[in-house]
Write a protein that holds these residues in place. Structure first.
Motif, PDB file in Angstrom:
ATOM      1  N   SER A  76       0.825  -1.222   0.000  1.00 59.71           N
ATOM      2  CA  SER A  76       0.000   0.000   0.000  1.00 59.71           C
ATOM      3  C   SER A  76       0.860   1.273   0.000  1.00 59.71           C
ATOM      4  CB  SER A  76      -0.914   0.002   1.227  1.00 59.71           C
ATOM      5  OG  SER A  76      -0.142  -0.017   2.418  1.00 59.71           O
ATOM      6  N   ILE A  77       2.177   1.117  -0.216  1.00 58.85           N
ATOM      7  CA  ILE A  77       3.061   2.290  -0.214  1.00 58.85           C
ATOM      8  C   ILE A  77       2.804   3.113  -1.481  1.00 58.85           C
ATOM      9  CG2 ILE A  77       5.438   3.109  -0.115  1.00 58.85           C
ATOM     10  CD1 ILE A  77       6.243   0.448   1.105  1.00 58.85           C
ATOM     11  N   PRO A  78       2.433   4.394  -1.341  1.00 58.00           N
ATOM     12  CA  PRO A  78       2.177   5.209  -2.536  1.00 58.00           C
ATOM     13  C   PRO A  78       3.450   5.444  -3.345  1.00 58.00           C
ATOM     14  CG  PRO A  78       2.043   6.557  -0.543  1.00 58.00           C
ATOM     15  CD  PRO A  78       2.182   5.142  -0.096  1.00 58.00           C
ATOM     16  N   VAL A  79       3.295   5.473  -4.670  1.00 55.71           N
ATOM     17  CA  VAL A  79       4.441   5.619  -5.575  1.00 55.71           C
ATOM     18  C   VAL A  79       4.303   6.884  -6.420  1.00 55.71           C
ATOM     19  CG1 VAL A  79       5.736   4.577  -7.486  1.00 55.71           C
ATOM     20  CG2 VAL A  79       4.717   3.111  -5.711  1.00 55.71           C
ATOM     21  N   ILE A  80       5.361   7.685  -6.444  1.00 57.92           N
ATOM     22  CA  ILE A  80       5.454   8.845  -7.331  1.00 57.92           C
ATOM     23  C   ILE A  80       6.514   8.507  -8.370  1.00 57.92           C
ATOM     24  CG2 ILE A  80       6.089  11.282  -7.518  1.00 57.92           C
ATOM     25  CD1 ILE A  80       5.252  11.542  -4.537  1.00 57.92           C
ATOM     26  N   VAL A  81       6.167   8.649  -9.634  1.00 60.71           N
ATOM     27  CA  VAL A  81       7.089   8.278 -10.714  1.00 60.71           C
ATOM     28  C   VAL A  81       7.694   9.523 -11.360  1.00 60.71           C
ATOM     29  CG1 VAL A  81       7.192   7.244 -13.016  1.00 60.71           C
ATOM     30  CG2 VAL A  81       5.966   6.069 -11.195  1.00 60.71           C
ATOM     31  N   MET A  82       9.001   9.484 -11.577  1.00 56.60           N
ATOM     32  CA  MET A  82       9.693  10.566 -12.292  1.00 56.60           C
ATOM     33  C   MET A  82       9.878  10.141 -13.735  1.00 56.60           C
ATOM     34  SD  MET A  82      12.643  11.650  -9.510  1.00 56.60           S
ATOM     35  CE  MET A  82      13.305   9.969  -9.366  1.00 56.60           C
ATOM     36  N   THR A  83       9.372  10.963 -14.656  1.00 50.96           N
ATOM     37  CA  THR A  83       9.489  10.643 -16.076  1.00 50.96           C
ATOM     38  C   THR A  83      10.287  11.725 -16.793  1.00 50.96           C
ATOM     39  OG1 THR A  83       7.489  11.851 -16.728  1.00 50.96           O
ATOM     40  CG2 THR A  83       7.205   9.565 -16.035  1.00 50.96           C
ATOM     41  N   GLY A  84      10.760  11.397 -17.990  1.00 47.99           N
ATOM     42  CA  GLY A  84      11.447  12.385 -18.814  1.00 47.99           C
ATOM     43  C   GLY A  84      10.452  13.408 -19.334  1.00 47.99           C
ATOM     44  N   HIS A  85      10.924  14.565 -19.693  1.00 48.00           N
ATOM     45  CA  HIS A  85      10.046  15.617 -20.209  1.00 48.00           C
ATOM     46  C   HIS A  85       9.319  15.145 -21.469  1.00 48.00           C
ATOM     47  CE1 HIS A  85       8.467  19.544 -21.101  1.00 48.00           C
ATOM     48  NE2 HIS A  85       9.034  19.529 -22.302  1.00 48.00           N
ATOM     49  N   GLY A  86       7.991  15.274 -21.476  1.00 44.71           N
ATOM     50  CA  GLY A  86       7.202  14.890 -22.637  1.00 44.71           C
ATOM     51  C   GLY A  86       6.951  13.401 -22.764  1.00 44.71           C
ATOM     52  N   ASP A  87       7.368  12.614 -21.761  1.00 44.55           N
ATOM     53  CA  ASP A  87       7.180  11.160 -21.804  1.00 44.55           C
ATOM     54  C   ASP A  87       5.769  10.811 -21.320  1.00 44.55           C
ATOM     55  OD1 ASP A  87       7.976   8.635 -22.378  1.00 44.55           O
ATOM     56  OD2 ASP A  87       9.754   8.673 -21.113  1.00 44.55           O
ATOM     57  N   ILE A  88       4.764  11.327 -22.014  1.00 54.94           N
ATOM     58  CA  ILE A  88       3.377  11.204 -21.571  1.00 54.94           C
ATOM     59  C   ILE A  88       2.892   9.755 -21.548  1.00 54.94           C
ATOM     60  CG2 ILE A  88       0.985  11.910 -22.004  1.00 54.94           C
ATOM     61  CD1 ILE A  88       2.858  14.147 -21.081  1.00 54.94           C
ATOM     62  N   ALA A  89       3.267   8.980 -22.592  1.00 53.53           N
ATOM     63  CA  ALA A  89       2.816   7.587 -22.673  1.00 53.53           C
ATOM     64  C   ALA A  89       3.245   6.795 -21.435  1.00 53.53           C
ATOM     65  CB  ALA A  89       3.364   6.928 -23.936  1.00 53.53           C
ATOM     66  N   LEU A  90       4.514   6.982 -21.028  1.00 55.56           N
ATOM     67  CA  LEU A  90       5.008   6.277 -19.839  1.00 55.56           C
ATOM     68  C   LEU A  90       4.321   6.790 -18.578  1.00 55.56           C
ATOM     69  CD1 LEU A  90       8.855   5.629 -20.036  1.00 55.56           C
ATOM     70  CD2 LEU A  90       7.026   3.975 -19.673  1.00 55.56           C
ATOM     71  N   ALA A  91       4.071   8.091 -18.522  1.00 53.59           N
ATOM     72  CA  ALA A  91       3.406   8.672 -17.354  1.00 53.59           C
ATOM     73  C   ALA A  91       2.007   8.084 -17.188  1.00 53.59           C
ATOM     74  CB  ALA A  91       3.322  10.197 -17.498  1.00 53.59           C
ATOM     75  N   VAL A  92       1.285   7.964 -18.303  1.00 56.83           N
ATOM     76  CA  VAL A  92      -0.063   7.385 -18.270  1.00 56.83           C
ATOM     77  C   VAL A  92       0.002   5.923 -17.850  1.00 56.83           C
ATOM     78  CG1 VAL A  92      -2.041   6.716 -19.700  1.00 56.83           C
ATOM     79  CG2 VAL A  92      -1.018   8.986 -19.959  1.00 56.83           C
ATOM     80  N   GLU A  93       0.986   5.204 -18.401  1.00 58.17           N
ATOM     81  CA  GLU A  93       1.154   3.789 -18.042  1.00 58.17           C
ATOM     82  C   GLU A  93       1.441   3.652 -16.541  1.00 58.17           C
ATOM     83  OE1 GLU A  93       3.651  -0.159 -19.523  1.00 58.17           O
ATOM     84  OE2 GLU A  93       3.981   1.768 -20.494  1.00 58.17           O
ATOM     85  N   ALA A  94       2.246   4.584 -16.014  1.00 58.83           N
ATOM     86  CA  ALA A  94       2.579   4.564 -14.591  1.00 58.83           C
ATOM     87  C   ALA A  94       1.330   4.787 -13.736  1.00 58.83           C
ATOM     88  CB  ALA A  94       3.624   5.638 -14.278  1.00 58.83           C
ATOM     89  N   MET A  95       0.479   5.732 -14.156  1.00 58.84           N
ATOM     90  CA  MET A  95      -0.747   6.001 -13.411  1.00 58.84           C
ATOM     91  C   MET A  95      -1.672   4.784 -13.443  1.00 58.84           C
ATOM     92  SD  MET A  95      -0.337   9.057 -12.153  1.00 58.84           S
ATOM     93  CE  MET A  95      -1.892   9.854 -11.741  1.00 58.84           C
ATOM     94  N   LYS A  96      -1.751   4.132 -14.593  1.00 60.80           N
ATOM     95  CA  LYS A  96      -2.584   2.927 -14.719  1.00 60.80           C
ATOM     96  C   LYS A  96      -2.059   1.804 -13.835  1.00 60.80           C
ATOM     97  CE  LYS A  96      -4.458   3.641 -19.374  1.00 60.80           C
ATOM     98  NZ  LYS A  96      -4.437   3.188 -20.788  1.00 60.80           N
ATOM     99  N   ALA A  97      -0.742   1.773 -13.655  1.00 57.01           N
ATOM    100  CA  ALA A  97      -0.126   0.733 -12.824  1.00 57.01           C
ATOM    101  C   ALA A  97      -0.286   1.032 -11.330  1.00 57.01           C
ATOM    102  CB  ALA A  97       1.347   0.583 -13.175  1.00 57.01           C
ATOM    103  N   GLY A  98      -0.798   2.231 -11.014  1.00 58.16           N
ATOM    104  CA  GLY A  98      -1.074   2.534  -9.606  1.00 58.16           C
ATOM    105  C   GLY A  98      -0.331   3.707  -9.013  1.00 58.16           C
ATOM    106  N   ALA A  99       0.461   4.427  -9.810  1.00 55.52           N
ATOM    107  CA  ALA A  99       1.179   5.589  -9.269  1.00 55.52           C
ATOM    108  C   ALA A  99       0.184   6.645  -8.796  1.00 55.52           C
ATOM    109  CB  ALA A  99       2.096   6.186 -10.335  1.00 55.52           C
ATOM    110  N   VAL A 100       0.480   7.301  -7.678  1.00 54.04           N
ATOM    111  CA  VAL A 100      -0.411   8.353  -7.178  1.00 54.04           C
ATOM    112  C   VAL A 100      -0.121   9.682  -7.870  1.00 54.04           C
ATOM    113  CG1 VAL A 100      -0.741   7.263  -4.934  1.00 54.04           C
ATOM    114  CG2 VAL A 100       1.115   8.922  -5.217  1.00 54.04           C
ATOM    115  N   ASP A 101       1.071   9.787  -8.481  1.00 51.81           N
ATOM    116  CA  ASP A 101       1.426  11.025  -9.163  1.00 51.81           C
ATOM    117  C   ASP A 101       2.640  10.759 -10.050  1.00 51.81           C
ATOM    118  OD1 ASP A 101       1.356  13.679  -9.895  1.00 51.81           O
ATOM    119  OD2 ASP A 101       1.479  14.458  -7.847  1.00 51.81           O
ATOM    120  N   PHE A 102       2.866  11.654 -11.009  1.00 52.13           N
ATOM    121  CA  PHE A 102       4.101  11.585 -11.788  1.00 52.13           C
ATOM    122  C   PHE A 102       4.662  12.997 -11.922  1.00 52.13           C
ATOM    123  CE2 PHE A 102       0.986  12.353 -15.125  1.00 52.13           C
ATOM    124  CZ  PHE A 102       1.624  13.247 -15.967  1.00 52.13           C
ATOM    125  N   ILE A 103       5.981  13.073 -11.935  1.00 53.75           N
ATOM    126  CA  ILE A 103       6.686  14.351 -12.023  1.00 53.75           C
ATOM    127  C   ILE A 103       7.603  14.304 -13.239  1.00 53.75           C
ATOM    128  CG2 ILE A 103       8.234  15.941 -10.832  1.00 53.75           C
ATOM    129  CD1 ILE A 103       5.721  15.561  -9.254  1.00 53.75           C
TER     130      ILE A 103
END
Length: 204
Positions: A76-103
């Motif tokens: 249940s540990i919340p996850v924040i994912v750091m993505t490269g600038h403009g890496d929207i596809a990966l950011a969306v995939e991260a959110m679908k996988a359960g990330a609470v936020d992406f930066i």
């Protein structure tokens, strides 16, 4: 800050780990760094809470795979994912996988700190909700079979007369059981009783 509220930074770049550790320490937030997702998973049995800030692109196990592994392990540990600038596809995939936020990198320090504080607050709220659900579950367990049947009827929105008919008892007897249920559940109103039952059901 409680010892369990440690921010776990996972990044294969030593400079990033060092700069984030400095930023968080300066902000008064406890931090622990890990050079890879595998290294974090090896330390996981000793980790009780806090949140995770992980890079999404790493050799070996990447940030998405780490999230999927944590989800499979029911962490249940919340996850924040750091993505490269403009890496929207990966950011969306991260959110679908359960990330609470992406930066997105490069990020503003205050944006990251705000995301971390929000994740820690969410973790604290989840923990309180889990504790509350455990208390309610214990109270429900203490009900007799007939009291549980009356509770189920009340939660289903049935009036006393219908509950009485369904159970083959008198409305007056239902009122007595209902009063017992309210007392045992420590509910001061029917709405409070229903909320308790719904919280317990949602936590199963």
């Amino acid at each position: 800050m409680a010892s369990s509220e440690v921010v776990h930074v996972i990044d294969d770049d030593a400079d990033v780990r060092q700069s984030l550790a400095f930023l968080l320490s300066t902000a008064g937030i406890a931090v622990r760094v890990h050079e890879s997702a595998i290294a974090f998973l090896q330390a996981l049995p000793t980790i009780e809470g806090g949140c995770i800030v992980t890079d999404v692109r790493m050799p070996g196990m990447d940030g998405i795979a780490l999230q999927r592994r944590l989800k499979a392990d029911k962490s249940s540990i919340p996850v924040i994912v750091m993505t490269g600038h403009g890496d929207i596809a990966l950011a969306v995939e991260a959110m679908k996988a359960g990330a609470v936020d992406f930066i997105e990198k490069p990020f503003d320090d205050e944006v990251l700190l705000a995301a971390i504080k929000s994740a820690l607050a969410r973790r604290s709220a989840d923990r309180e909700r889990s504790t509350r659900a455990g208390e309610i579950r214990a109270r429900i367990k203490a009900l007799s079979e007939r009291e549980r049947q009356v509770l189920d009827g009340l939660v289903a929105g049935k009036p006393n007369k219908i509950i009485a008919y369904d159970l083959g008892i008198s409305p007056r007897t239902v009122e007595i059981y209902r009063a017992n249920v309210m007392t045992k559940m420590q509910a001061d109103s029917l709405s409070a009783l229903v909320r308790m039952a719904l919280l317990e059901a949602a936590s199963d």
